[in-house]
Design a protein around this motif. Structure first.
Motif, PDB file in Angstrom:
ATOM      1  N   TRP A 177     -10.425   7.099  -4.184  1.00 51.34           N
ATOM      2  CA  TRP A 177      -9.140   7.776  -4.461  1.00 51.34           C
ATOM      3  C   TRP A 177      -8.901   8.961  -3.545  1.00 51.34           C
ATOM      4  CZ3 TRP A 177      -5.473   5.505  -7.069  1.00 51.34           C
ATOM      5  CH2 TRP A 177      -5.808   4.490  -7.975  1.00 51.34           C
ATOM      6  N   ASP A 192      -9.606   8.841  -0.132  1.00 49.33           N
ATOM      7  CA  ASP A 192      -9.543   8.443   1.268  1.00 49.33           C
ATOM      8  C   ASP A 192      -8.089   8.321   1.731  1.00 49.33           C
ATOM      9  OD1 ASP A 192     -11.216   7.156   3.616  1.00 49.33           O
ATOM     10  OD2 ASP A 192      -9.358   6.021   3.377  1.00 49.33           O
ATOM     11  N   ALA A 193      -7.753   9.049   2.787  1.00 51.39           N
ATOM     12  CA  ALA A 193      -6.360   9.125   3.233  1.00 51.39           C
ATOM     13  C   ALA A 193      -5.842   7.782   3.754  1.00 51.39           C
ATOM     14  CB  ALA A 193      -6.218  10.193   4.312  1.00 51.39           C
ATOM     15  N   MET A 231      -5.176   5.551   0.663  1.00 47.25           N
ATOM     16  CA  MET A 231      -4.051   6.036  -0.137  1.00 47.25           C
ATOM     17  C   MET A 231      -2.715   5.792   0.568  1.00 47.25           C
ATOM     18  SD  MET A 231      -5.002   7.085  -3.026  1.00 47.25           S
ATOM     19  CE  MET A 231      -6.424   6.068  -3.178  1.00 47.25           C
ATOM     20  N   THR A 232      -2.647   6.121   1.881  1.00 44.21           N
ATOM     21  CA  THR A 232      -1.369   5.939   2.583  1.00 44.21           C
ATOM     22  C   THR A 232      -1.024   4.455   2.696  1.00 44.21           C
ATOM     23  OG1 THR A 232      -2.622   6.164   4.644  1.00 44.21           O
ATOM     24  CG2 THR A 232      -1.359   8.072   3.935  1.00 44.21           C
ATOM     25  N   ALA A 246      -1.931   2.033   0.522  1.00 43.42           N
ATOM     26  CA  ALA A 246      -1.506   1.572  -0.804  1.00 43.42           C
ATOM     27  C   ALA A 246      -0.079   2.044  -1.097  1.00 43.42           C
ATOM     28  CB  ALA A 246      -2.465   2.088  -1.875  1.00 43.42           C
ATOM     29  N   LEU A 247       0.209   3.280  -0.697  1.00 43.17           N
ATOM     30  CA  LEU A 247       1.560   3.819  -0.881  1.00 43.17           C
ATOM     31  C   LEU A 247       2.572   3.012  -0.071  1.00 43.17           C
ATOM     32  CD1 LEU A 247       2.456   6.236  -2.575  1.00 43.17           C
ATOM     33  CD2 LEU A 247       2.447   7.619  -0.508  1.00 43.17           C
ATOM     34  N   PHE A 249       3.354  -0.268  -1.869  1.00 43.22           N
ATOM     35  CA  PHE A 249       4.258  -0.182  -3.018  1.00 43.22           C
ATOM     36  C   PHE A 249       5.671   0.231  -2.610  1.00 43.22           C
ATOM     37  CE2 PHE A 249       0.174   0.127  -5.378  1.00 43.22           C
ATOM     38  CZ  PHE A 249       0.360  -1.006  -6.154  1.00 43.22           C
ATOM     39  N   LEU A 282       7.251  -2.851  -1.292  1.00 43.14           N
ATOM     40  CA  LEU A 282       7.523  -3.727  -2.432  1.00 43.14           C
ATOM     41  C   LEU A 282       8.804  -3.237  -3.123  1.00 43.14           C
ATOM     42  CD1 LEU A 282       5.832  -6.140  -3.446  1.00 43.14           C
ATOM     43  CD2 LEU A 282       4.864  -4.634  -5.190  1.00 43.14           C
ATOM     44  N   GLY A 283       8.978  -1.919  -3.160  1.00 43.00           N
ATOM     45  CA  GLY A 283      10.203  -1.323  -3.698  1.00 43.00           C
ATOM     46  C   GLY A 283      11.422  -1.694  -2.870  1.00 43.00           C
ATOM     47  N   ALA A 324      12.457  -4.938  -4.069  1.00 41.01           N
ATOM     48  CA  ALA A 324      13.082  -4.783  -5.388  1.00 41.01           C
ATOM     49  C   ALA A 324      14.506  -4.264  -5.230  1.00 41.01           C
ATOM     50  CB  ALA A 324      12.257  -3.829  -6.249  1.00 41.01           C
ATOM     51  N   LEU A 325      14.684  -3.332  -4.302  1.00 38.20           N
ATOM     52  CA  LEU A 325      16.026  -2.763  -4.051  1.00 38.20           C
ATOM     53  C   LEU A 325      17.002  -3.857  -3.641  1.00 38.20           C
ATOM     54  CD1 LEU A 325      17.725  -0.089  -3.657  1.00 38.20           C
ATOM     55  CD2 LEU A 325      17.124  -0.271  -1.248  1.00 38.20           C
ATOM     56  N   ARG A 340      16.972  -6.949  -4.452  1.00 42.39           N
ATOM     57  CA  ARG A 340      17.328  -7.800  -5.587  1.00 42.39           C
ATOM     58  C   ARG A 340      18.277  -7.107  -6.563  1.00 42.39           C
ATOM     59  NH1 ARG A 340      13.762 -12.198  -6.892  1.00 42.39           N
ATOM     60  NH2 ARG A 340      12.339 -12.586  -5.177  1.00 42.39           N
ATOM     61  N   SER A 341      18.378  -5.803  -6.460  1.00 40.58           N
ATOM     62  CA  SER A 341      19.187  -5.084  -7.449  1.00 40.58           C
ATOM     63  C   SER A 341      20.640  -4.870  -7.006  1.00 40.58           C
ATOM     64  CB  SER A 341      18.533  -3.730  -7.755  1.00 40.58           C
ATOM     65  OG  SER A 341      18.701  -2.865  -6.662  1.00 40.58           O
ATOM     66  N   PRO A 378      24.044  -6.665  -5.685  1.00 37.29           N
ATOM     67  CA  PRO A 378      24.670  -7.978  -5.459  1.00 37.29           C
ATOM     68  C   PRO A 378      25.533  -8.038  -4.186  1.00 37.29           C
ATOM     69  CG  PRO A 378      25.409  -6.978  -7.544  1.00 37.29           C
ATOM     70  CD  PRO A 378      24.650  -5.948  -6.812  1.00 37.29           C
TER      71      PRO A 378
END
Lengths: 241, 140
Positions: free
Chosen positions: A106, A108-109, A112-113, A115-116, A119, A122-123, A126-127, A129-130, A132
Motif C-alpha cells: 500500500w 509503493d508509488a 498505487m499510481t 491502480a489509480l 480505476f 474504468l471510470g 462508465a462515463l 455508458r452514462s 446517451p
C-alpha cells in the motif's frame, strides 16, 4: 483477407517470436524462472501507457475537429488500455509474491499510481455508458481522456521521484543494467504486444463504428412516426383467453 | 439511475486505493517509503524504541544467521550498518547481497522487524555475469 485478419495473424506470429526469445533468454541470477514474467508484465504496462497516450491525442483531435473517428479511437484505446493495465497489475502481483515476498504494497508509488490509473480509466468507460447523446458523450469523455492522462507520466516516473519497492527504470537509461539477451527478449515482446495493440484497435474501432450506426438507426426509428406499425388491440382474442 | 451504476466499481476502487495509500503514508509520519541505515541512525531521536518505520538496505555478506523464530542480519547503505532481528519466515529469494526492506522499530541498538520484503533492483543479469552487486539505491 481483410485488415483484421492480417493484423491478427501478424500479432499471433509476433507473439510466438516473442515467446521464443523469452524462452531462449538466460534467467536472471537472482530471480530464476520468475524472470520470464517480465516478458508479459513490461509489454502490458507499455501498452497501457501507449493506449492512454493514443486516447489523449484522439481526445484533443475530437475537441479540435469534431470528427467521430477520433472519438471511436479514444474509446477503443481506453478499452484496450484498461485490459492491459489489469494484466500488468496481475502479472506484477504474481511476480511480487515470490520475489518480493508480498503481492501488494500500500505504500509503493508505482503500484498505487497504476491502480489509480486502472480505476480512473474504468471510470472513463462508465462515463461513456452514462451519456446517451453521442456528441455530448464524446466531448465529456474527451475532457476526461485529456485530464486523466497525467496519471501516465506520474506512474512512469513514480519509481524515480520517490523511493519505492518497485525497481527503478531498467531499459530507458544510458547504462542499462540488463543482460543483452534478456533485453532482446524483452524488446521483442514489447514489439509483439504493440502489434497486438494494433490488431485489437482495428477490431475495436470497427465495433465502435457498428455501434454508432446502430445507435443512429434506432434514433432515426424513434424519430419517425410509427404509422402502420400501430394497430388497434385485438379485443376479440383477449376475451377468448 | 441505471445509467450511473457502472460508476460503482471504478469509484469504490479509486477510493480504496487513495484511502489505503493515505493510511500508509500517515502511519509512517514521514513521506518516504523507507529510511536508509544512515538516515535511521541520524534520525534515531525521532524514532524512540517501539516507534515503527521501514528500513531499507543491502544485506551484508556474512551476516545472515537463521534463528529459532526468524533471521538476523545486518543491513547497510555503505555509510552505516544496522543489525536487524527479524521474526518470521523470510521470502523465498531472501539472501545475502540482496536489498531488503524491513518494517519494525528500534530496540536499543538493534532493529526488530516483523515484516520483510526483498527489494529487487533494476538489474537483470545472467548468472555468469559477475561484478553487479545488488544495491538499494540511496538517492531520491
Amino acid at each position: 483477407m481483410n485488415r483484421h485478419r492480417i493484423l491478427g495473424l501478424t500479432a499471433l506470429a509476433a507473439v510466438l517470436v516473442g515467446f521464443y526469445f523469452g524462452g531462449q533468454a538466460p534467467l536472471d541470477q537472482l530471480q530464476g524462472e520468475y524472470t520470464r514474467i517480465m516478458y508479459v508484465h513490461v509489454p502490458s504496462a507499455w501498452l497501457a501507457y501507449l493506449s492512454f497516450l493514443v486516447t489523449f491525442g484522439a481526445s484533443i483531435l475530437w475537441l479540435a475537429r469534431r470528427k467521430p473517428v477520433y472519438d471511436r479511437i479514444a474509446e477503443s484505446s481506453v478499452s484496450v488500455g484498461v485490459f492491459f493495465t489489469a494484466l500488468a497489475l496481475m502479472t506484477g502481483m504474481i511476480w511480487g509474491y515470490p520475489v518480493w515476498g508480498t503481492f501488494w504494497d500500500w505504500g509503493d508509488a508505482r503500484m498505487m499510481t497504476t491502480a489509480l490509473m486502472f480505476f480512473v480509466y474504468l471510470g472513463y468507460l462508465a462515463l461513456r455508458r452514462s451519456i446517451p447523446d453521442p456528441a455530448m458523450r464524446a466531448t465529456r469523455s474527451a475532457v476526461l481522456g485529456i485530464v486523466a492522462f497525467f496519471l501516465v507520466p506520474l506512474s512512469y516516473v513514480s519509481v524515480i521521484i520517490v523511493r519505492t519497492l518497485h525497481q527503478g527504470i531498467t531499459v530507458v537509461r544510458p547504462d542499462s543494467p540488463i543482460d543483452g539477451e534478456i533485453l532482446l527478449a524483452l524488446l521483442s515482446n514489447v514489439g509483439a504486444f504493440t502489434v497486438v495493440y494494433l490488431a485489437f484497435m482495428s477490431v475495436k474501432t470497427a465495433i465502435a463504428r457498428g455501434e454508432e450506426e446502430l445507435e443512429e438507426q434506432s434514433a432515426a426509428a424513434d424519430a419517425t412516426p410509427a404509422g402502420a406499425a400501430i394497430t388497434a388491440p385485438n379485443l376479440e382474442k383477449v376475451r377468448d383467453v | 439511475m441505471t445509467r450511473y451504476r457502472w460508476f460503482v466499481l471504478p469509484a469504490i476502487g479509486a477510493i480504496v486505493v487513495i484511502i489505503g495509500w493515505m493510511v500508509f503514508l500517515s502511519l509512517g509520519e514521514n513521506l518516504v517509503y523507507y529510511l536508509t541505515p544512515n538516515e535511521a541512525v541520524e534520525q534515531r531521536a525521532q524514532f524512540p524504541d517501539g516507534e515503527r518505520f521501514r528500513l531499507g538496505g543491502q544485506v551484508e555478506a556474512g551476516t545472515l544467521v537463521a534463528t529459532a523464530d526468524g533471521v538476523e542480519f545486518t543491513v547497510s547503505d555503505g555509510a552505516h550498518e544496522v543489525h536487524v532481528v527479524h521474526e518470521g519466515a523470510p521470502p523465498e529469494l531472501f539472501r545475502e547481497g540482496v536489498g531488503a526492506i524491513v518494517e519494525g522499530a528500534w530496540d536499543g541498538d538493534v532493529f526488530r522487524s516483523d515484516q520483510l520484503v526483498v527489494k529487487h533492483d533494476e538489474q537483470y543479469q545472467a548468472p555468469e555475469d559477475e561484478g553487479h552487486p545488488y544495491e538499494v539505491p540511496t538517492d531520491a
